[in-house]
Design a protein around this motif. Structure first.
Motif, PDB file in Angstrom:
ATOM      1  N   GLY A 108       0.782  -1.231   0.000  1.00 30.45           N
ATOM      2  CA  GLY A 108       0.000   0.000   0.000  1.00 30.45           C
ATOM      3  C   GLY A 108       0.813   1.281   0.000  1.00 30.45           C
ATOM      4  N   SER A 109       2.124   1.161  -0.014  1.00 31.01           N
ATOM      5  CA  SER A 109       2.953   2.363  -0.083  1.00 31.01           C
ATOM      6  C   SER A 109       2.829   3.003  -1.460  1.00 31.01           C
ATOM      7  N   THR A 110       2.776   4.323  -1.458  1.00 30.38           N
ATOM      8  CA  THR A 110       2.627   5.048  -2.717  1.00 30.38           C
ATOM      9  C   THR A 110       3.798   5.999  -2.926  1.00 30.38           C
ATOM     10  N   ASN A 111       4.006   6.301  -4.182  1.00 32.71           N
ATOM     11  CA  ASN A 111       5.086   7.220  -4.541  1.00 32.71           C
ATOM     12  C   ASN A 111       4.653   8.004  -5.761  1.00 32.71           C
ATOM     13  N   TYR A 112       4.952   9.303  -5.772  1.00 27.64           N
ATOM     14  CA  TYR A 112       4.525  10.169  -6.861  1.00 27.64           C
ATOM     15  C   TYR A 112       5.692  10.977  -7.413  1.00 27.64           C
ATOM     16  N   ALA A 113       5.652  11.212  -8.695  1.00 27.92           N
ATOM     17  CA  ALA A 113       6.587  12.148  -9.297  1.00 27.92           C
ATOM     18  C   ALA A 113       6.246  13.553  -8.802  1.00 27.92           C
ATOM     19  N   ASP A 114       7.257  14.390  -8.696  1.00 29.08           N
ATOM     20  CA  ASP A 114       7.039  15.742  -8.167  1.00 29.08           C
ATOM     21  C   ASP A 114       6.009  16.502  -8.979  1.00 29.08           C
ATOM     22  N   PHE A 115       5.962  16.253 -10.283  1.00 32.48           N
ATOM     23  CA  PHE A 115       5.090  17.061 -11.129  1.00 32.48           C
ATOM     24  C   PHE A 115       3.610  16.699 -10.988  1.00 32.48           C
ATOM     25  N   VAL A 116       3.279  15.647 -10.209  1.00 39.87           N
ATOM     26  CA  VAL A 116       1.868  15.308  -9.990  1.00 39.87           C
ATOM     27  C   VAL A 116       1.486  15.319  -8.516  1.00 39.87           C
ATOM     28  N   GLY A 122       0.101  16.121  -5.083  1.00 42.34           N
ATOM     29  CA  GLY A 122      -0.987  17.006  -4.696  1.00 42.34           C
ATOM     30  C   GLY A 122      -2.121  17.071  -5.698  1.00 42.34           C
ATOM     31  N   ARG A 123      -1.922  16.498  -6.889  1.00 39.99           N
ATOM     32  CA  ARG A 123      -2.961  16.522  -7.928  1.00 39.99           C
ATOM     33  C   ARG A 123      -3.460  15.122  -8.278  1.00 39.99           C
ATOM     34  N   PHE A 124      -2.563  14.161  -8.294  1.00 36.67           N
ATOM     35  CA  PHE A 124      -2.926  12.790  -8.671  1.00 36.67           C
ATOM     36  C   PHE A 124      -2.906  11.892  -7.439  1.00 36.67           C
ATOM     37  N   THR A 125      -3.772  10.890  -7.444  1.00 37.30           N
ATOM     38  CA  THR A 125      -3.813   9.910  -6.366  1.00 37.30           C
ATOM     39  C   THR A 125      -3.902   8.513  -6.963  1.00 37.30           C
ATOM     40  N   ILE A 126      -3.000   7.640  -6.535  1.00 35.22           N
ATOM     41  CA  ILE A 126      -3.042   6.247  -6.980  1.00 35.22           C
ATOM     42  C   ILE A 126      -3.637   5.399  -5.868  1.00 35.22           C
ATOM     43  N   SER A 127      -4.454   4.431  -6.258  1.00 30.48           N
ATOM     44  CA  SER A 127      -5.083   3.546  -5.281  1.00 30.48           C
ATOM     45  C   SER A 127      -5.285   2.180  -5.918  1.00 30.48           C
ATOM     46  N   ARG A 128      -5.684   1.213  -5.110  1.00 34.53           N
ATOM     47  CA  ARG A 128      -5.872  -0.120  -5.645  1.00 34.53           C
ATOM     48  C   ARG A 128      -7.066  -0.801  -4.988  1.00 34.53           C
ATOM     49  N   ASP A 129      -7.679  -1.706  -5.733  1.00 33.24           N
ATOM     50  CA  ASP A 129      -8.738  -2.568  -5.238  1.00 33.24           C
ATOM     51  C   ASP A 129      -8.233  -3.994  -5.411  1.00 33.24           C
ATOM     52  N   ASN A 130      -7.762  -4.574  -4.333  1.00 32.73           N
ATOM     53  CA  ASN A 130      -7.149  -5.897  -4.428  1.00 32.73           C
ATOM     54  C   ASN A 130      -8.145  -6.965  -4.866  1.00 32.73           C
ATOM     55  N   ALA A 131      -9.395  -6.810  -4.473  1.00 35.74           N
ATOM     56  CA  ALA A 131     -10.409  -7.797  -4.842  1.00 35.74           C
ATOM     57  C   ALA A 131     -10.631  -7.831  -6.348  1.00 35.74           C
ATOM     58  N   LYS A 132     -10.403  -6.685  -6.993  1.00 34.52           N
ATOM     59  CA  LYS A 132     -10.620  -6.589  -8.443  1.00 34.52           C
ATOM     60  C   LYS A 132      -9.302  -6.604  -9.208  1.00 34.52           C
ATOM     61  N   ASN A 133      -8.175  -6.717  -8.489  1.00 38.72           N
ATOM     62  CA  ASN A 133      -6.855  -6.671  -9.138  1.00 38.72           C
ATOM     63  C   ASN A 133      -6.732  -5.449 -10.043  1.00 38.72           C
ATOM     64  N   THR A 134      -7.189  -4.328  -9.529  1.00 39.18           N
ATOM     65  CA  THR A 134      -7.256  -3.110 -10.330  1.00 39.18           C
ATOM     66  C   THR A 134      -6.581  -1.960  -9.597  1.00 39.18           C
TER      67      THR A 134
END
Length: 119
Positions: free
Chosen positions: A55-63, A65-77
């Protein structure tokens, strides 16, 4: 082998939002991270964001505060919520799944989805 199918790209005005989805199938048990790269015309492919199995996330500086990554393990998505989009975010966005804790070019790739942000 891992198959990745992306969806959710499109045309949006500056300041708008889009959500990308990436569904994984096949040999997913070896995946330790999933993420998004993007490639604009005439530019190199660059890493946008990724999330590990823990569940650790990492973002490029240019995104940040604007982009958010997430996952749904049940849907492998994995999802990429993109807010406050800018014309410079225009690119083909590629989903990546890797056995390493950070996506690499040696992982599995989706077919890409076009994101176009108009000014």
């Amino acid at each position: 082998q891992v198959q990745l199918v992306e969806s959710g790209g499109g045309l949006v005005q500056a300041g708008g939002s889009l959500r990308l989805s990436c569904a994984a199938s096949g040999s997913i048990f070896g995946i330790n991270s999933m993420g998004w790269y993007r490639q604009a015309p005439g530019k190199q492919r660059e890493l946008v964001a990724y999330i590990t199995n823990g569940g650790s996330t990492n973002y490029a500086d240019f995104v940040k505060g604007r982009f958010t990554i997430s996952r749904d393990n049940a849907k492998n998505t994995v999802y990429l919520q993109m807010n406050s989009l800018r014309p410079e975010d225009t690119a083909v966005y590629y989903c990546n799944a890797d056995k390493f804790l950070r996506p690499t070019p040696f992982g599995s790739w989706g077919q890409g989805t076009q994101v176009t942000v108009s000014s």
